[in-house]
Design an enzyme around this catalytic site. Structure first.
Site, PDB file in Angstrom:
ATOM      1  N   LYS A   1      25.788  46.779  87.093  1.00  0.00           N
ATOM      2  CA  LYS A   1      26.183  47.486  85.879  1.00  0.00           C
ATOM      3  C   LYS A   1      25.367  47.057  84.659  1.00  0.00           C
ATOM      4  CE  LYS A   1      30.802  48.777  87.357  1.00  0.00           C
ATOM      5  NZ  LYS A   1      30.995  48.073  88.635  1.00  0.00           N
TER       6      LYS A   1
HETATM    7  C1  PLP Z   1      31.399  48.824  89.786  1.00  0.00           C
HETATM    8  C2  PLP Z   1      31.048  48.201  91.082  1.00  0.00           C
HETATM    9  C3  PLP Z   1      30.948  48.950  92.289  1.00  0.00           C
HETATM   10  C4  PLP Z   1      31.288  50.428  92.339  1.00  0.00           C
HETATM   11  O1  PLP Z   1      30.350  51.234  91.687  1.00  0.00           O
HETATM   12  P1  PLP Z   1      30.696  52.755  91.286  1.00  0.00           P
HETATM   13  O2  PLP Z   1      29.540  53.251  90.540  1.00  0.00           O
HETATM   14  O3  PLP Z   1      31.953  52.698  90.479  1.00  0.00           O
HETATM   15  O4  PLP Z   1      30.921  53.495  92.588  1.00  0.00           O
HETATM   16  C5  PLP Z   1      30.533  48.317  93.440  1.00  0.00           C
HETATM   17  N1  PLP Z   1      30.273  46.984  93.455  1.00  0.00           N
HETATM   18  C6  PLP Z   1      30.366  46.219  92.342  1.00  0.00           C
HETATM   19  C7  PLP Z   1      30.097  44.759  92.440  1.00  0.00           C
HETATM   20  C8  PLP Z   1      30.758  46.795  91.117  1.00  0.00           C
HETATM   21  O5  PLP Z   1      30.856  46.017  90.023  1.00  0.00           O
END
Ligand code: PLP
Length: 430
Positions: free
Chosen positions: A107
């Site tokens: 993210k």
């Molecule tokens: C947010 C997150 C996900 C999921 O991603 P999306 O885009 O919401 O499908 C998977 N793994 C981790 C470690 C995350 O922080």
């Protein structure tokens, strides 16, 4: 190029407006009016392009003239100032490590890009924008870090008291400056409900400009398409049929991958790998979409019962079930299967995966059963030490803390405790 609301009851708007508003006035998600594939030459020449050059070519049509090209290039350079390594486990499976950014989860890419876009749009505005984020851990950390020191933007993070890991709490509460943390006596759902109430509170929104920084925001969602291209660049000379397995929660990441494919990236197939929160896995089997309350798992960033971005994937495939099914598979795995996979990856490949990556690995294995010639890349979405308890328990080996995590552990927590919406609103208006 403009964005329209998927609820189709609001006027279309610019990139700038879509980023500032987050959600359309009719509560729909914004979606680009046009997706123009990149020229063939771009993919033929990809070996000679840097990460920043690839990202710039891929995103510029979505930003259009709202940000001048030289500034957009700077934003991209800043966003991508860390590595995106591929580790090949064998001739059929690789992992794309997305955890080398400041908060060690994928993210970071979207949060850093969005922060700088919003900072640019708001630089000459006398009214600050307030970004509200409810988090179960990773989102808040990435957003807090990405927005730190961005002028004209204040960030308020709500997290459930006692329900995020110590490492995550430190990442959320120790930054200061324009970042504030609210420790909520309640669950993640309570945090999210308060944020939603705030967006609908006319009394509040008439006094301040609020926006959201989760993957509904186009500036957080779209830059996630970059690293599918980086992985392709590294693998395409060696493997022909490249597929991606994406550990999915709100389906923003896998939807960004599909956008890369829409731009012409030669990807054969996508796999949305789920834990027991399996609305989409069920949909692809039964054609019935039944949102459910989320259940708690060891891959908790994917504990989502009604994934907000799935509607964007349906839009890409023009709501045609067969087309969607040809391009996207989905599998769901239990916590026990996930732990067994973590141990298998460690024992057979000498690689340590976090629980989310392990779900992605299982998705690769399930797909390869029927497609033995493909090369499947699973996304390692967070560093394994962010889930220290589970990882050490499964592989029976102590983990050293990486520098990014060590550096926050000694800092002092600063958070305001709140228990209900009235207290939240009072805090915002102060
Ligand atoms: C947010 C997150 C996900 C999921 O991603 P999306 O885009 O919401 O499908 C998977 N793994 C981790 C470690 C995350 O922080």
């Amino acid at each position: 190029m403009n964005y329209y609301s998927l609820n189709k009851k609001a006027p279309s708007t610019s990139f700038k407006n879509a980023v500032i508003k987050g959600l359309a006035p009719d509560k729909g998600l914004y979606f680009p009016e046009l997706i123009s594939p990149l020229p063939k030459a771009f993919f033929n020449d990809i070996d000679n392009l840097s990460h920043s050059e690839i990202a710039f070519e891929a995103i510029k049509q979505f930003v259009s003239s709202d940000i001048p090209e030289d500034i957009l290039k700077n934003i991209i350079n800043e966003t991508l100032s860390f590595d995106f390594p591929i580790v090949e486990l064998n001739k059929n499976i690789s992992t794309l490590e997305l955890f080398h950014g400041p908060t060690m989860a994928f993210k970071d890419v979207g949060a850093r890009f969005m922060a700088q876009c919003l900072g640019y749009f708001n630089q000459n505005n006398s009214n600050d924008v307030t970004v509200l984020v409810a988090t179960s851990g990773d989102t808040g950390a990435a957003v807090a870090n990405g927005f730190l020191g961005v002028k004209g933007v204040n960030v308020v993070i709500l997290y459930p008291s006692g329900k995020v890991s110590d490492i995550q709490e430190k990442q959320l509460t120790t930054l200061g400056q324009n970042i504030s943390a609210l420790e909520v006596n309640g669950t993640f759902d309570d945090c999210q409900a308060m944020v939603k109430t705030a967006f609908l509170d006319d009394n509040l929104t008439s006094k301040m400009q609020l926006t959201s920084a989760n993957s509904i925001n186009v500036a957080r969602w779209l830059p996630q398409l970059f690293y599918f291209m980086f992985a392709y660049k590294k693998l395409h000379n060696k493997y022909k049929d490249i597929v991606f397995s994406v550990p999915s929660g709100n389906f923003g990441n896998v939807c960004a991958g599909i956008m890369a494919q829409q731009l012409g990236l030669p990807i054969k197939h996508f796999i949305a790998s789920n834990n027991e929160n399996n609305v989409v896995t069920e949909y692809l089997t039964t054609q019935l979409y039944n949102p459910k309350p989320s259940v708690q798992t060891i891959s908790n960033a994917m504990d989502v019962g009604d994934p907000s971005n799935f509607i964007r994937i349906q839009e890409i495939y023009k709501n045609k079930f067969e087309t969607l099914k040809d391009n996207l598979s989905s599998f769901s795995f239990s916590d026990n299967e996930t732990k067994a996979a973590m141990l298998e990856i460690y024992t057979n490949h000498n690689y340590i995966a976090d629980p989310h990556g392990a779900v992605g690995y299982l998705g690769c294995k399930a797909y390869l059963e029927k497609n033995p010639n493909a090369h499947c890349v699973f996304l390692e979405t967070a560093h394994p030490t962010k889930f220290l308890d589970v990882v050490e328990d499964v592989i029976k080996t102590k983990q050293a803390l990486p520098q990014q995590i060590q550096s926050v552990m000694g800092k002092i927590k600063l958070a305001t405790t709140i228990s209900n919406y009235e207290e939240f609103k009072e805090y915002l208006l102060e």
